[in-house]
Design an enzyme around this catalytic site. Structure first.
Site, PDB file in Angstrom:
ATOM      1  N   CYS A   1      40.228  40.342  42.032  1.00  0.00           N
ATOM      2  CA  CYS A   1      41.359  41.128  42.521  1.00  0.00           C
ATOM      3  C   CYS A   1      42.268  40.310  43.427  1.00  0.00           C
ATOM      4  O   CYS A   1      41.928  40.054  44.595  1.00  0.00           O
ATOM      5  CB  CYS A   1      40.820  42.353  43.265  1.00  0.00           C
ATOM      6  SG  CYS A   1      42.100  43.326  44.047  1.00  0.00           S
TER       7      CYS A   1
ATOM      8  N   CYS B   1      43.651  42.266  46.463  1.00  0.00           N
ATOM      9  CA  CYS B   1      42.692  42.420  47.572  1.00  0.00           C
ATOM     10  C   CYS B   1      42.486  41.097  48.319  1.00  0.00           C
ATOM     11  O   CYS B   1      42.379  41.088  49.538  1.00  0.00           O
ATOM     12  CB  CYS B   1      41.324  42.870  47.063  1.00  0.00           C
ATOM     13  SG  CYS B   1      41.350  44.041  45.720  1.00  0.00           S
ATOM     14  N   ASP B   2      42.384  39.995  47.591  1.00  0.00           N
ATOM     15  CA  ASP B   2      41.838  38.774  48.192  1.00  0.00           C
ATOM     16  C   ASP B   2      42.800  37.595  48.312  1.00  0.00           C
ATOM     17  O   ASP B   2      42.482  36.624  49.004  1.00  0.00           O
ATOM     18  CB  ASP B   2      40.609  38.318  47.380  1.00  0.00           C
ATOM     19  CG  ASP B   2      39.487  39.343  47.452  1.00  0.00           C
ATOM     20  OD1 ASP B   2      39.375  40.008  48.503  1.00  0.00           O
ATOM     21  OD2 ASP B   2      38.745  39.499  46.466  1.00  0.00           O
TER      22      ASP B   2
END
Ligand code: NAP
Length: 306
Positions: free
Chosen positions: A134, A137-138
């Site tokens: 992701c 997200c990261d």
């Protein structure tokens, strides 16, 4: 005459399930939508969606999911957080087994979506320590660092472009010498100075003591092996259907995606499938939404004819 808890239970609150819920609520069916995590499905980890009609500037996946959820709830849809463990599918009665209870319904729509496929290159050990599925997200963890992205589809290319907002360099490793992704995404990736394509190559492993330090690759044509110095590895090599609860009654294709006809009817009467979990030639928000609408109307007709 059997008493049913619901006319319709929908499993999964991605774009397909939320659309099915919207249509079912508008049809004044007694409907419940079950979601084990956060409503929205895979789009909530999609940074930007620019091919969903009606949003000419594009829209973040998170915002689109929120709008879909709000619209369905305002129409009267009830959404519960619960994980489905199994199904008991009889002629007229469909049982949905949850952790603490079993629900009964006349009809089901399975819209449980799909999850990223793993490669077996150390995902379990390095999840949260350099391996990710992701970018939304990261990616911020990799500011000014070098990362490797794997895959040649829409997800790999689109998310690699997003990664370049943070990373100083992205190696995009693909097992063939041409991408599967949409041409417009390819053009953007090729024009992006921070993306270096690594063709005909597979990732064989990663290493590093506390996080990733190196990504091992092998050229499938020459068999040459080397290690790319990188602190992150993003895996986007396709998806697998979320059908762990399904059992043997509902027919699937060889990969486990649910077979359904043009009315979204599966091999079990009264059980419909919609969205990415279905055996479908295209997995987009727009196709999931269409599937959801058809599935809800088909479920309504099925119940009327019971
Ligand atoms: P995908 O289209 O199935 O692509 C998977 C990619 O991973 C392919 O390039 C494939 O290589 C590669 N791959 C598969 N197994 C591999 C392995 N074992 N080792 C190395 N590489 C491997 O998956 P996706 O990109 O996640 O897309 C899924 C669906 O969502 C698609 O229908 C896509 O169109 C849709 N989607 C759309 C958008 C958008 O419209 N903007 C964005 C994201 C996703 P090969 O090419 O050699 O098979």
């Amino acid at each position: 005459m059997t008493d049913f808890d619901y006319d319709l239970v929908i499993i999964g609150a991605g774009p397909a399930g939320l659309t099915a819920g919207l249509y079912a609520a508008r049809a004044r069916m007694h409907v419940l939508l079950l979601e084990k995590a956060v409503p929205g499905g895979q789009i909530i980890v999609t940074d930007w969606i620019e091919n969903y009609p009606g949003f000419p500037e594009g829209i973040s996946g998170f915002d689109l999911a929120e709008k879909m959820k709000l619209q369905a709830e305002e129409m009267g849809l009830k959404i519960d957080t619960a994980e489905v463990h199994s199904l008991n599918l009889q002629q007229d009665l469909k049982e949905v087994v949850l952790t603490d209870k079993t629900l009964t319904a006349k009809s089901l729509i399975i819209a449980s979506g799909a999850s990223p496929k793993k490669l077996g290159i150390g995902e379990d050990r390095y999840m949260g320590k350099g391996i990710s599925f992701c970018a939304t997200c990261d990616a911020p963890f990799f500011k000014d660092k070098t990362v490797v992205a794997i895959g040649g589809g829409d997800t790999a290319v689109q998310e690699s472009i997003y990664l370049t907002k943070f990373a100083k360099k992205v190696y995009l490793v693909h097992r063939r010498d041409e991408l599967r992704a949409a041409k417009i995404l390819q053009e953007r990736a090729f024009a992006n100075d921070k993306i270096e394509m690594v063709w005909d190559t597979v990732v064989t492993g990663v290493d590093g003591l506390f996080g990733i330090e190196g990504v091992h690759i092998r050229n499938v044509k020459t068999n040459e092996e080397k290690t790319l110095a990188a602190s992150g590895c993003f895996i986007w090599v396709g998806t697998l259907p979320n059908t762990q609860f399904l059992g043997d009654d509902v027919q699937t294709d060889e990969y486990g995606f649910i077979r359904a006809d043009a009315r979204m009817q599966t091999s079990v009467p009264g059980v419909f499938a919609a969205g990415d979990v279905r055996d479908t030639p295209l997995r987009q928000v727009s196709t999931a939404v269409g599937d959801g609408a058809i599935a809800a109307v088909s479920a309504e007709h099925y119940i009327e004819n019971l």
